[in-house]
Design a protein around this motif. Structure first.
Motif, PDB file in Angstrom:
ATOM      1  N   MET A  86       0.839  -1.196   0.000  1.00 39.33           N
ATOM      2  CA  MET A  86       0.000   0.000   0.000  1.00 39.33           C
ATOM      3  C   MET A  86       0.876   1.249   0.000  1.00 39.33           C
ATOM      4  SD  MET A  86      -2.935   1.165   2.727  1.00 39.33           S
ATOM      5  CE  MET A  86      -3.775   2.738   2.564  1.00 39.33           C
ATOM      6  N   ASP A  87       0.483   2.268  -0.766  1.00 36.93           N
ATOM      7  CA  ASP A  87       1.211   3.526  -0.802  1.00 36.93           C
ATOM      8  C   ASP A  87       0.817   4.398   0.387  1.00 36.93           C
ATOM      9  OD1 ASP A  87       2.560   3.105  -3.298  1.00 36.93           O
ATOM     10  OD2 ASP A  87       0.643   3.441  -4.307  1.00 36.93           O
ATOM     11  N   TYR A  88       1.825   5.043   0.985  1.00 34.37           N
ATOM     12  CA  TYR A  88       1.579   5.995   2.066  1.00 34.37           C
ATOM     13  C   TYR A  88       2.223   7.317   1.673  1.00 34.37           C
ATOM     14  CZ  TYR A  88       0.355   1.830   4.773  1.00 34.37           C
ATOM     15  OH  TYR A  88      -0.223   0.669   5.217  1.00 34.37           O
ATOM     16  N   ASN A  89       1.399   8.242   1.240  1.00 35.27           N
ATOM     17  CA  ASN A  89       1.893   9.540   0.803  1.00 35.27           C
ATOM     18  C   ASN A  89       0.765  10.565   0.889  1.00 35.27           C
ATOM     19  OD1 ASN A  89       0.305   9.150  -1.627  1.00 35.27           O
ATOM     20  ND2 ASN A  89       1.965   7.861  -2.407  1.00 35.27           N
ATOM     21  N   ILE A  90       1.002  11.750   0.398  1.00 29.76           N
ATOM     22  CA  ILE A  90       0.003  12.808   0.491  1.00 29.76           C
ATOM     23  C   ILE A  90      -1.268  12.463  -0.292  1.00 29.76           C
ATOM     24  CG2 ILE A  90       0.898  14.134  -1.479  1.00 29.76           C
ATOM     25  CD1 ILE A  90       0.291  16.690   0.169  1.00 29.76           C
ATOM     26  N   ILE A  91      -1.129  11.703  -1.380  1.00 28.63           N
ATOM     27  CA  ILE A  91      -2.301  11.271  -2.147  1.00 28.63           C
ATOM     28  C   ILE A  91      -3.173  10.358  -1.295  1.00 28.63           C
ATOM     29  CG2 ILE A  91      -3.102  10.120  -4.234  1.00 28.63           C
ATOM     30  CD1 ILE A  91      -1.616  12.712  -4.784  1.00 28.63           C
ATOM     31  N   THR A  92      -2.530   9.441  -0.561  1.00 24.99           N
ATOM     32  CA  THR A  92      -3.260   8.564   0.363  1.00 24.99           C
ATOM     33  C   THR A  92      -4.069   9.395   1.349  1.00 24.99           C
ATOM     34  OG1 THR A  92      -1.337   7.089   0.267  1.00 24.99           O
ATOM     35  CG2 THR A  92      -3.028   6.589   1.904  1.00 24.99           C
ATOM     36  N   GLY A  93      -3.406  10.419   1.916  1.00 22.82           N
ATOM     37  CA  GLY A  93      -4.076  11.274   2.885  1.00 22.82           C
ATOM     38  C   GLY A  93      -5.281  11.981   2.299  1.00 22.82           C
ATOM     39  N   ILE A  94      -5.131  12.524   1.098  1.00 19.57           N
ATOM     40  CA  ILE A  94      -6.237  13.244   0.458  1.00 19.57           C
ATOM     41  C   ILE A  94      -7.412  12.305   0.209  1.00 19.57           C
ATOM     42  CG2 ILE A  94      -6.963  14.445  -1.643  1.00 19.57           C
ATOM     43  CD1 ILE A  94      -4.064  15.519  -1.823  1.00 19.57           C
ATOM     44  N   ILE A  95      -7.131  11.140  -0.340  1.00 23.64           N
ATOM     45  CA  ILE A  95      -8.198  10.175  -0.645  1.00 23.64           C
ATOM     46  C   ILE A  95      -8.958   9.787   0.618  1.00 23.64           C
ATOM     47  CG2 ILE A  95      -8.660   7.812  -1.415  1.00 23.64           C
ATOM     48  CD1 ILE A  95      -6.350   8.186  -3.433  1.00 23.64           C
ATOM     49  N   ASN A  96      -8.233   9.496   1.691  1.00 24.54           N
ATOM     50  CA  ASN A  96      -8.888   9.093   2.931  1.00 24.54           C
ATOM     51  C   ASN A  96      -9.686  10.226   3.551  1.00 24.54           C
ATOM     52  OD1 ASN A  96      -8.020   6.402   2.923  1.00 24.54           O
ATOM     53  ND2 ASN A  96      -6.063   6.925   3.861  1.00 24.54           N
ATOM     54  N   ILE A  97      -9.206  11.450   3.443  1.00 20.82           N
ATOM     55  CA  ILE A  97      -9.953  12.596   3.970  1.00 20.82           C
ATOM     56  C   ILE A  97     -11.247  12.801   3.182  1.00 20.82           C
ATOM     57  CG2 ILE A  97      -9.910  15.117   4.182  1.00 20.82           C
ATOM     58  CD1 ILE A  97      -6.862  14.781   4.807  1.00 20.82           C
ATOM     59  N   VAL A  98     -11.174  12.654   1.866  1.00 21.28           N
ATOM     60  CA  VAL A  98     -12.377  12.797   1.032  1.00 21.28           C
ATOM     61  C   VAL A  98     -13.383  11.699   1.354  1.00 21.28           C
ATOM     62  CG1 VAL A  98     -13.235  12.668  -1.347  1.00 21.28           C
ATOM     63  CG2 VAL A  98     -11.167  13.997  -0.833  1.00 21.28           C
ATOM     64  N   ASN A  99     -12.893  10.488   1.572  1.00 26.40           N
ATOM     65  CA  ASN A  99     -13.782   9.355   1.852  1.00 26.40           C
ATOM     66  C   ASN A  99     -14.376   9.407   3.253  1.00 26.40           C
ATOM     67  OD1 ASN A  99     -13.384   8.255  -0.679  1.00 26.40           O
ATOM     68  ND2 ASN A  99     -11.755   6.860  -0.013  1.00 26.40           N
ATOM     69  N   ASN A 100     -13.674  10.046   4.182  1.00 25.45           N
ATOM     70  CA  ASN A 100     -14.130  10.099   5.574  1.00 25.45           C
ATOM     71  C   ASN A 100     -15.023  11.322   5.776  1.00 25.45           C
ATOM     72  OD1 ASN A 100     -14.219   9.582   8.426  1.00 25.45           O
ATOM     73  ND2 ASN A 100     -12.698  11.208   8.687  1.00 25.45           N
ATOM     74  N   HIS A 101     -16.259  11.102   6.157  1.00 28.24           N
ATOM     75  CA  HIS A 101     -17.207  12.207   6.295  1.00 28.24           C
ATOM     76  C   HIS A 101     -17.245  12.796   7.699  1.00 28.24           C
ATOM     77  CE1 HIS A 101     -18.657  11.477   2.262  1.00 28.24           C
ATOM     78  NE2 HIS A 101     -18.855  10.205   2.555  1.00 28.24           N
ATOM     79  N   ASN A 102     -16.466  12.251   8.604  1.00 25.99           N
ATOM     80  CA  ASN A 102     -16.430  12.755   9.974  1.00 25.99           C
ATOM     81  C   ASN A 102     -15.391  13.873  10.088  1.00 25.99           C
ATOM     82  OD1 ASN A 102     -16.613  13.147  12.721  1.00 25.99           O
ATOM     83  ND2 ASN A 102     -15.394  11.341  13.249  1.00 25.99           N
ATOM     84  N   ARG A 103     -15.840  15.084  10.405  1.00 26.80           N
ATOM     85  CA  ARG A 103     -14.928  16.220  10.562  1.00 26.80           C
ATOM     86  C   ARG A 103     -14.815  16.652  12.022  1.00 26.80           C
ATOM     87  NH1 ARG A 103     -12.966  14.937   5.924  1.00 26.80           N
ATOM     88  NH2 ARG A 103     -14.465  15.080   4.218  1.00 26.80           N
ATOM     89  N   ILE A 104     -15.191  15.770  12.929  1.00 19.34           N
ATOM     90  CA  ILE A 104     -15.077  16.069  14.355  1.00 19.34           C
ATOM     91  C   ILE A 104     -13.695  15.628  14.823  1.00 19.34           C
ATOM     92  CG2 ILE A 104     -16.001  15.697  16.662  1.00 19.34           C
ATOM     93  CD1 ILE A 104     -17.845  17.235  14.798  1.00 19.34           C
ATOM     94  N   VAL A 105     -12.949  16.574  15.382  1.00 18.75           N
ATOM     95  CA  VAL A 105     -11.615  16.277  15.901  1.00 18.75           C
ATOM     96  C   VAL A 105     -11.746  15.990  17.383  1.00 18.75           C
ATOM     97  CG1 VAL A 105      -9.298  17.193  16.283  1.00 18.75           C
ATOM     98  CG2 VAL A 105     -10.528  17.733  14.169  1.00 18.75           C
ATOM     99  N   GLY A 106     -11.275  14.833  17.833  1.00 10.18           N
ATOM    100  CA  GLY A 106     -11.473  14.366  19.205  1.00 10.18           C
ATOM    101  C   GLY A 106     -10.837  15.256  20.246  1.00 10.18           C
TER     102      GLY A 106
END
Length: 281
Positions: free
Chosen positions: A1-21
């Protein structure tokens, strides 16, 4: 699996939770106030959203060669990849960097990083590209997030070190009783009894990327959430998983990838080709 800024962007777009714990150590320090955002960013880059603690720990181990420290930059280093520095703000004004000047890159010989950080990847990494992850959090809601490479945000280290050295040298040329320090100065025997000392520290800050890069993208505070990522085109093209992001942008109306240019931080008459990625909700 790739771990880079693209990974981060994709996961942020897919994750609909914007609540920071909420951090358990919130009352202890200003640094602790940023810990929940650091976790949010690390989850994005490692694909750990929604996982339990054991699963999350495994994701972190796979994704990161360094998990950060409380008093030393950076906040994380992707395994054989880029360094990440997370900054939490409540508005898009100035960003306090404290004693660390802005970093276009993270260097192994930086006196501010820990010895353990130097030893990662067999101590053979030399330098790392730096990603600044700057999140605006209001009442635990992640209002905006910027991911930007230091190489297009900050000047080379010589500019900042020169200013630091000029100020430090002027203090050293004084008649004050000085002690060796990495700070600007540690002055002893300030009072007649010689029992008081004075510490002078360089406190750095930098303008928010939404202000710095306003000429290529205008932030809209009325959006529920806004993501902006600026990636040098040469870097973007080196990531194999960029195809997945491009395909996702074709499917999602509010996810846009544009070709544009930004000013070279070291020479304002030169421009650098970049990919501007934006996502709004």
């Amino acid at each position: 699996m790739d771990y880079n800024i693209i990974t981060g962007i994709i996961n942020i777009v897919n994750n609909h939770n914007r609540i920071v714990g909420t951090s358990q150590n919130m009352h202890n320090s200003l640094h602790a106030m940023g810990e929940p955002l650091e976790d949010y960013i690390k989850d994005a880059f490692s694909g750990a959203y929604g996982l339990n603690n054991i699963q999350k720990a495994n994701c972190y181990q796979n994704a990161f060669s360094y998990g950060g420290g409380k008093n030393n930059p950076p906040d994380a280093i992707l395994r054989n990849g880029d360094a990440i520095e997370v900054k939490k703000v409540e508005s898009i004004g100035g960003i306090p960097l404290n004693s660390s000047y802005p970093k276009a890159k993270l260097y192994m010989d930086d006196s501010r990083i820990s010895s353990y950080c130097r030893q990662i990847e067999n101590g053979n990494w030399g330098s790392k590209d730096m990603i600044y992850a700057i999140g605006c959090v209001q009442e635990r809601n992640l209002k905006s997030l910027v991911l930007v490479y230091g190489s297009i945000y900050c000047a080379d280290k010589e500019y900042y070190e020169r200013i630091f050295d000029i100020v430090k040298q002027s203090i050293n040329n004084s008649q004050l009783e000085l002690e060796q320090t990495n700070e600007l100065a540690h002055i002893n025997a300030v009072d007649p009894l010689g029992i008081t000392y004075f510490r002078a520290r360089g406190m750095w800050g930098i303008s928010h990327p939404f202000n710095v890069f306003r000429y290529i993208h205008e932030y809209n505070k009325n959006n529920n959430f806004e993501l902006m990522a600026i990636i040098p085109t040469s870097k973007f093209d080196s990531f194999e998983n960029r195809i997945e992001l491009i395909q996702k942008a074709n499917e999602i109306q509010n996810l846009i990838i544009e070709d544009t240019q930004v000013k070279n931080p070291n020479n304002i008459v030169e421009y650098i080709d970049v990919k501007l990625v934006t996502f709004v909700m």
